[in-house]
Design an enzyme around this catalytic site. Structure first.
Site, mmCIF file in Angstrom:
data_model
loop_
_atom_site.group_PDB
_atom_site.id
_atom_site.type_symbol
_atom_site.label_atom_id
_atom_site.label_comp_id
_atom_site.label_asym_id
_atom_site.label_seq_id
_atom_site.Cartn_x
_atom_site.Cartn_y
_atom_site.Cartn_z
ATOM 1 C CG HIS A 1 -4.725 -11.599 -2.195
ATOM 2 N ND1 HIS A 1 -5.796 -11.256 -2.997
ATOM 3 C CD2 HIS A 1 -4.338 -10.442 -1.593
ATOM 4 C CE1 HIS A 1 -6.047 -9.966 -2.880
ATOM 5 N NE2 HIS A 1 -5.169 -9.453 -2.032
ATOM 6 C CG HIS B 1 -2.099 -0.965 1.009
ATOM 7 N ND1 HIS B 1 -3.353 -0.731 1.527
ATOM 8 C CD2 HIS B 1 -2.187 -2.148 0.344
ATOM 9 C CE1 HIS B 1 -4.158 -1.736 1.196
ATOM 10 N NE2 HIS B 1 -3.457 -2.610 0.482
#
Length: 726
Positions: A267, A106
């Protein structure tokens, strides 16, 4: 008759502002100019990140400080931190692996190819708005977990570098082999105010994917890093998410393979958190009370942490080994049938209906769960193109590992510019096309070479305007956000820059300089182009009566076409360049705002912007050789005529048509049209801040100062990409 006591009571009732102690007279308080004039030109953007806000001072050299870092010890401390679970924020499965990967992702994931802004390069996740974005819930805790490490190593490692290195170490500790790590990101000490995050006033407002292609925005909703994990506008439809995924990852320069690799790799480890409804979650860090000390999103659900944590509201764990690297993401994606369900917080997600309970609980070893996935994870199975790539990675885990390693490296280094800026022992040797690679220098011109070249350029029949124009066209592509562009590489002579309409006026000079380079056979074309600007400025200054030597630092090299990604370089094409009085495709953004934007990309201050525009108008450097803003009858002389005539009250200005883009300056008495101008010219008389600088240069004692200031600002632009000498 009133008594003194009566008079006192009357004043008290009227609340005299001088002595009641309740007037808001603090610095920055009260109604501001922007409240009254919300469209006021934001000249203050050019004062960002000045030395006045840098606590380290002018003498601090980050590259030198980093060279004194015990890099191995730092990585060892980060590795130890991963499993040092803290009671105030317990680690899932006893490891902060997923949290640190998300923090790094992020930090880097705000980058946009369109304008080069965003990204990990400045450590902006520490500041608003990013520190309080809905998509960054709980990353305040990740940064606090890192603080003891940052505190230990001090200024030898920047926050910006530490965020990314922590993500790398987390991946490596999971058993994954990363592609490498380049340090060199220098911290800033205040938010980047120049980044356009969008016009939405509310968090998580939906944007159509097609609109993302028309604006330098990187996410489909305000406050997200990429896309809504529940599908576009919470649709819950995996197939419909594909356009949004392509748009957002494409805005970072990622292709389909890189996109699939990043989603799946990101993920493979960790989990999302949605233990209960979002109404349990408190305000973000910027809105939190002072005693929260910069932490936000306090949760009233249970302990508010660990098994009770709420971040995205989704409760998803993708793989059986969430702290160890594997290919389980793809195995689970294709092995099971998925049904839509909802998290305890009510968010849309999918569960593998036919799978056994094989997912470990993060805090209770006796519990297991079925695999779960995000709506956008399933897009990798149900979009035809994404599916092809995903099945290839399913059947070839090594190909997936290689693709993710390279894509992660690209993601986390995309805004760092050329590899010359990278430092540290883990910088890969391989040159990558997105780094805008340059060949090694093979010859360093001597002073005799430089003098000879200057003489040859001066006798080549080029005007001052042409010399200035070709040098500016080469250097002014630089973008301070991602450090791309600039004169080094001479990409002005390559596609796509040689074909841009804004560079048409540089074509004749470029051809002449290429001929000189062929005969010189030693100096690079990149150096010769910049040297042409030196010759032009020195000639113009001499014509104005000022003898000055313009600084010149040789050592540039010439890039090859195969080292130049045409599509990526198209992003550097200016939408507007007010320094050359160029404006391309029309938009609702005022020309003067685009001028400020261009100056900010060039890292210029407002005085530097002012002196450069005034000088370039005097030198006749408009892209189309027009007379707009050329307020002089001695073009090619480095004079202050632009400022003198702009501020002369003999002239009044009126727009030539309803667009109010071009103006005529008429003599107030005779009505004769004396000059024409654009908004990029007249703003130096209309904006009160820019006018104050223009008045300095219009003064009778300013001539020599103007020349010196122009030379300094010009040289700065020519050397913006010379990281080898900075």
């Amino acid at each position: 008759m009133s008594t003194p006591s009566d008079q006192h009571n009357t004043l008290s009732a009227g609340k005299c502002p001088f002595h009641q102690g309740n007037s808001n007279q603090t610095a920055g308080g009260g109604t501001s100019s922007r409240d009254w004039w919300p469209n006021q030109l934001r000249v203050e953007l050019l004062a960002q990140h000045s030395n006045r806000t840098n606590p380290l001072g002018d003498d601090f050299n980050y590259r030198k400080a980093f060279s004194e870092l015990d890099y191995a010890a730092l990585k060892a401390d980060l590795k130890a931190l991963l499993t040092d679970s803290q009671p105030w924020w317990p680690a899932d499965w006893g490891s902060y692996t997923g949290l640190f990967i998300r923090m790094a992702w992020h930090s880097a994931g705000t980058y946009r190819s369109a304008d080069g802004r965003g990204g990990a390069g400045r450590g902006q996740q520490r500041f608003a708005p990013l520190n309080s974005w809905p998509d960054n819930v709980s990353l305040d805790k990740a940064r606090r977990l890192l603080w003891p490490v940052k505190q230990k190593y001090g200024q030898k490692i920047s926050w910006a570098d530490l965020f990314i290195l922590a993500g790398n170490v987390a991946l490596e500790n999971s058993g994954f082999r990363t592609f490498g790590f380049g340090a060199g990101r220098e911290d800033v000490w205040e938010p980047d105010m120049d980044v356009n995050w969008g016009d939405e006033k509310n968090w998580l407002e939906h944007r159509h994917p097609e609109s993302l292609a028309q604006a330098p925005l990187g996410a489909t909703e305000m406050g997200l890093i990429y896309v809504n994990p529940e599908g576009p506008n919470h649709s819950g439809d995996p197939a419909s998410a594909a356009p949004a995924i392509r748009a957002t990852f494409g805005n970072m320069g990622m292709n389909d393979e890189e996109t699939v690799a990043l989603i799946a790799g990101g993920h493979t480890l960790g989990k999302t958190h949605g233990a209960a409804a979002a109404n349990h979650v408190g305000v973000d860090p910027e809105a939190a009370p002072i005693e929260a000390q910069g932490l936000g999103w306090h949760s009233s659900f249970g302990s508010g942490a660990g098994a009770d944590a709420i971040t995205s509201g989704l409760e998803v764990t993708w793989t059986q080994t969430p702290t160890q690297w594997s290919n389980y993401f793809f195995e689970n994606l294709f092995k099971y049938e998925w049904v839509q369900t909802r998290s305890p917080a009510g968010a849309i997600q999918f569960e593998a209906v036919d799978a056994p309970e094989i997912i470990p609980d993060p805090f209770d070893p006796s519990k297991k769960r079925k695999p779960t996935m995000l709506v956008t994870d399933l897009t990798l199975r149900f979009d035809p193109e994404f599916e092809k790539i995903s099945r290839r990675f399913l059947n070839d885990p090594q190909a997936f590992n290689e693709a993710f390693a390279r894509a992660w490296y690209k993601l986390t280094h995309r805004d760092m510019g050329p590899k010359a800026r990278y430092i540290g022992p883990e910088v890969p040797k391989e040159d990558l096309i997105w780094q805008d690679p340059l060949p090694a220098a093979i010859y360093q011109p001597t002073q005799a070479d430089i003098d000879s070249l200057k003489a040859e350029i001066a006798s080549a029949g080029l005007t001052v305007s042409e010399l200035i124009s070709v040098a500016w066209a080469s250097a002014s592509t630089f973008r301070g956000g991602d450090k791309r562009g600039g004169a080094n590489g001479a990409r002005l002579a390559l596609a796509p820059q040689r074909d841009w309409d804004v560079n048409a006026s540089a074509a004749r000079a470029l051809a002449t300089l290429e001929a000189i380079q062929r005969t010189a056979n030693k100096a690079s074309l990149a150096d010769i182009i910049v040297l042409a600007g030196v010759v032009g400025v020195e000639q113009a200054a001499k014509a104005a009566g000022v003898e000055i030597t313009v600084p010149f630092a040789p050592g540039r090299v010439d890039a090859r076409q195969d080292q130049t990604d045409v599509a990526l370089f198209e992003f550097l094409k200016p939408k507007a360049d007010g320094f050359r009085n160029y404006r391309g495709v029309r938009s609702s953004t005022p020309t003067e705002s685009l001028l400020i934007d261009k100056a900010q990309q060039l890292t210029l201050t407002a005085p530097e912007l002012t002196v450069l525009v005034g000088g370039m108008r005097a030198l006749g450097a408009n892209y189309d050789a027009s007379a707009h803003g050329v307020f002089t009858d001695r073009v090619g002389v480095l004079s202050t005529d632009f400022f003198v005539n702009l501020l002369d009250m003999r002239y009044e200005w009126k727009a030539t048509d309803a667009t109010a883009e071009v103006f005529e300056g008429r003599d107030r008495e005779s009505g004769e049209v004396k000059y024409t101008a654009t908004r990029a010219d007249l703003v130096f008389g209309s904006n009160s801040v820019l006018r104050s600088f223009a008045e300095v240069y219009a003064s009778q004692d300013a001539h020599e100062k103007f020349v010196k200031d122009f030379v300094a600002a010009w040289t700065k632009v020519m050397n913006l990409d010379r990281f080898d000498i900075q």
